[in-house]
Scaffold this active site. Sequence first.
Site, PDB file in Angstrom:
ATOM      1  CG  ASP A   1      -7.669  31.633  -1.234  1.00 28.13           C
ATOM      2  OD1 ASP A   1      -8.575  32.214  -1.845  1.00 28.13           O
ATOM      3  OD2 ASP A   1      -6.729  32.221  -0.650  1.00 28.13           O
TER       4      ASP A   1
ATOM      5  CB  SER B   1      -7.174  25.878   9.929  1.00 27.40           C
ATOM      6  OG  SER B   1      -7.017  27.279   9.997  1.00 27.40           O
TER       7      SER B   1
HETATM    8  N1  AR6 Z   1     -13.990  22.331  -1.813  1.00 32.24           N
HETATM    9  C1  AR6 Z   1     -14.058  22.055  -0.496  1.00 32.24           C
HETATM   10  N2  AR6 Z   1     -12.982  21.853   0.269  1.00 32.24           N
HETATM   11  C2  AR6 Z   1     -11.762  21.938  -0.318  1.00 32.24           C
HETATM   12  C3  AR6 Z   1     -11.596  22.226  -1.696  1.00 32.24           C
HETATM   13  C4  AR6 Z   1     -12.786  22.432  -2.462  1.00 32.24           C
HETATM   14  N3  AR6 Z   1     -12.753  22.728  -3.757  1.00 32.24           N
HETATM   15  N4  AR6 Z   1     -10.247  22.245  -1.966  1.00 32.24           N
HETATM   16  C5  AR6 Z   1      -9.614  21.952  -0.800  1.00 32.24           C
HETATM   17  N5  AR6 Z   1     -10.521  21.758   0.187  1.00 32.24           N
HETATM   18  P1  AR6 Z   1      -6.785  24.653   2.514  1.00 32.24           P
HETATM   19  P2  AR6 Z   1      -6.163  26.132   4.986  1.00 32.24           P
HETATM   20  C6  AR6 Z   1     -10.317  21.442   1.602  1.00 32.24           C
HETATM   21  O1  AR6 Z   1      -5.387  24.204   2.364  1.00 32.24           O
HETATM   22  O2  AR6 Z   1      -5.617  24.923   5.608  1.00 32.24           O
HETATM   23  C7  AR6 Z   1      -4.407  28.817   0.850  1.00 32.24           C
HETATM   24  O3  AR6 Z   1      -3.209  28.978   0.135  1.00 32.24           O
HETATM   25  C8  AR6 Z   1      -9.002  20.790   2.002  1.00 32.24           C
HETATM   26  O4  AR6 Z   1      -9.025  19.400   1.740  1.00 32.24           O
HETATM   27  O5  AR6 Z   1      -7.525  25.089   1.313  1.00 32.24           O
HETATM   28  O6  AR6 Z   1      -7.127  26.982   5.781  1.00 32.24           O
HETATM   29  C9  AR6 Z   1      -4.879  30.122   1.470  1.00 32.24           C
HETATM   30  O7  AR6 Z   1      -4.600  31.222   0.636  1.00 32.24           O
HETATM   31  C10 AR6 Z   1      -8.964  21.089   3.495  1.00 32.24           C
HETATM   32  O8  AR6 Z   1      -9.712  20.118   4.215  1.00 32.24           O
HETATM   33  O9  AR6 Z   1      -6.911  25.872   3.585  1.00 32.24           O
HETATM   34  C11 AR6 Z   1      -4.096  30.171   2.740  1.00 32.24           C
HETATM   35  O10 AR6 Z   1      -2.801  30.684   2.531  1.00 32.24           O
HETATM   36  C12 AR6 Z   1      -9.682  22.425   3.607  1.00 32.24           C
HETATM   37  O11 AR6 Z   1     -10.334  22.647   2.351  1.00 32.24           O
HETATM   38  C13 AR6 Z   1      -4.008  28.714   3.161  1.00 32.24           C
HETATM   39  O12 AR6 Z   1      -4.172  27.971   1.959  1.00 32.24           O
HETATM   40  C14 AR6 Z   1      -8.778  23.605   3.897  1.00 32.24           C
HETATM   41  O13 AR6 Z   1      -7.545  23.459   3.215  1.00 32.24           O
HETATM   42  C15 AR6 Z   1      -5.136  28.337   4.087  1.00 32.24           C
HETATM   43  O14 AR6 Z   1      -4.930  27.032   4.556  1.00 32.24           O
END
Ligand code: AR6
Length: 187
Positions: free
Chosen positions: A40, A127
């Site tokens: 995000d 997630s």
């Molecule tokens: N490109 C692709 N995947 C990514 C990237 C990127 N640039 N950066 C991280 N990931 P998360 P959630 C992966 O934590 O668990 C936020 O604060 C990461 O390695 O981004 O759904 C939101 O505002 C992981 O595998 O999202 C919410 O409050 C995946 O993306 C909360 O985090 C999801 O990790 C959502 O948590």
Amino acid sequence: MERNVNGTTIKIVRGDITRYETDAIVNAANSSLLGGGGVDGAIHRAGGPEILEACRRIRDRQGGCDTGDAVVTTAGRLPAQFVVHTVGPVYRGGQHGESEQLKSCYIRSIEEAKKAGAKRIAFPNISTGIYGYPREEAAKIAWDAVTVWIHEQAPNSIETFMEEIAFVCYDEENERLYQTLMKQAEA
Ligand code: AR6
């Protein structure tokens, strides 16, 4: 790695989703739609303020986004045209409807992307970061959601046909999990 499922190319790629060239990228957002960490944060940073402005307008209209639902905005400066913001479940042991909510994120994101005019969509591993969903389970839910959805659509329907659905994995473990699922589906 890629595979054709009923005319849709499913791709598994390793990398940063903000750099991925497609029509719509999916953001693992939260229900406030006001940004956060993880993917995000990366999407808002790379895409610029236009995305947050569009999210605020959606908030004003409908008060955010429920878990399992999805909304579409501009992609600002990103190579994609749209960002689909979906809200994954916070993992609380698996007995609180998390799997249905996670599945719904994938389906609702495709539906909203399609409505906006996208033919190609890219997903992060929703997630599995801050929200703590076990990666193997989450990958299976994502894979099944997408492949079952493809099979359920009427063949050649303009309303639902997607040319490409990509799983963009940020880390090696997720990439491996998705590759295993794709290989199993080929066997
Ligand atoms: N490109 C692709 N995947 C990514 C990237 C990127 N640039 N950066 C991280 N990931 P998360 P959630 C992966 O934590 O668990 C936020 O604060 C990461 O390695 O981004 O759904 C939101 O505002 C992981 O595998 O999202 C919410 O409050 C995946 O993306 C909360 O985090 C999801 O990790 C959502 O948590």
